[in-house]
Enzyme design. Sequence first.
Site, PDB file in Angstrom:
ATOM      1  N   TYR A 153      55.263  55.811  35.238  1.00 54.26           N
ATOM      2  CA  TYR A 153      56.528  55.794  35.991  1.00 54.26           C
ATOM      3  C   TYR A 153      57.111  57.202  36.045  1.00 54.26           C
ATOM      4  O   TYR A 153      57.485  57.683  37.117  1.00 54.26           O
ATOM      5  CB  TYR A 153      57.511  54.822  35.331  1.00 54.26           C
ATOM      6  CG  TYR A 153      58.858  54.771  36.005  1.00 54.26           C
ATOM      7  CD1 TYR A 153      59.060  54.002  37.145  1.00 54.26           C
ATOM      8  CD2 TYR A 153      59.933  55.500  35.503  1.00 54.26           C
ATOM      9  CE1 TYR A 153      60.296  53.963  37.773  1.00 54.26           C
ATOM     10  CE2 TYR A 153      61.176  55.455  36.119  1.00 54.26           C
ATOM     11  CZ  TYR A 153      61.353  54.686  37.253  1.00 54.26           C
ATOM     12  OH  TYR A 153      62.569  54.651  37.874  1.00 54.26           O
ATOM     13  N   LYS A 157      57.887  59.746  39.395  1.00 49.67           N
ATOM     14  CA  LYS A 157      59.214  60.301  39.702  1.00 49.67           C
ATOM     15  C   LYS A 157      59.180  61.831  39.686  1.00 49.67           C
ATOM     16  O   LYS A 157      59.924  62.475  40.429  1.00 49.67           O
ATOM     17  CB  LYS A 157      60.251  59.742  38.732  1.00 49.67           C
ATOM     18  CG  LYS A 157      60.449  58.233  38.898  1.00 49.67           C
ATOM     19  CD  LYS A 157      60.848  57.901  40.325  1.00 49.67           C
ATOM     20  CE  LYS A 157      61.044  56.425  40.576  1.00 49.67           C
ATOM     21  NZ  LYS A 157      61.499  56.137  41.952  1.00 49.67           N
TER      22      LYS A 157
END
Length: 266
Positions: A153, A157
């Site tokens: 994750y 990002k």
Amino acid sequence: MSKNLGTALITGASTGIGATYARALAARGYDLVLVARDEARLQALAGEVREEQGVTVEVLRADLTAQADLAAVEQRLGGNDITLLINNAGMSLKGGILDNGPEQLERIIALNITAPTRLAAVAGKAFAARGKGTIVNIASVLALAPEMFDGVYSGTKAYVLNLSQSMAQQLSDKGVHVQAVLPGATRTEIWERSGKDVDAFPAEIVMEVGDLVDAALVGLDRGETVTIPPLADEGQWEALQAARLAMGPGLSRREVAPRYRQTAEA
Ligand code: NAP
């Protein structure tokens, strides 16, 4: 009444940060195109916003990990009325890189990287051709703090932040503004969707979603390229940028850096 701001296309608009952007942008006078998979939720939000703000709201049901659906969103985004893209849809994982199989890893990359990249490309080209437009990419503070979470994750990002900074540089002289928003922990469904309990976190580290979006819009109004709503000391971000940019002239050289030169004995 129309304020001629044009239409904002928001991905992941059925709940959380995206739905909050929808209400806030409608209150500013934008017409909306709402994109997500849950059509019933999108229709309910569309009805509410039309009633309360009197703007035009379109619903476009799409699974952004599905090729045909993503292509349909790209096509709508190319429309002349679109002036603002909120590239918001995203997911987290239950567990980290060692806990997930290829299907889940492909899925998070498709949703958090491939879809926002393709949408930013379409919007960037259309807006540059018209000399006007805004792209908002929702990244995360984890782009700056990979040690605090699972790397998958965080990595998606970090990609979104890097892409935004590069696009901002490339498009600024073409009348197109690009903003990356880096939320910290924010109270939305993303936590329970990925098997976590946001209420288990200390209350002082969790932001309410209305505060997050209000702050992100202040950052946009300030013309920021990177907006970090929870970060009180703006100087910390500026120092990081200055340190990063100072490395620039040394990052590509014919000469190997002295510490990597092989010694005669080796
Ligand atoms: P959320 O409440 O879980 O909402 C996610 C949105 O994305 C929903 O509208 C969901 O709608 C949509 N979505 C999920 N999968 C999709 C798919 N395959 N195709 C199309 N739409 C899909 O999450 P959120 O917290 O608002 O997150 C929004 C963005 O903020 C994400 O990019 C997230 O990474 C980022 N962020 C969140 C936090 C936080 O703490 N909340 C912190 C930093 C960054 P459907 O299920 O109807 O499709």
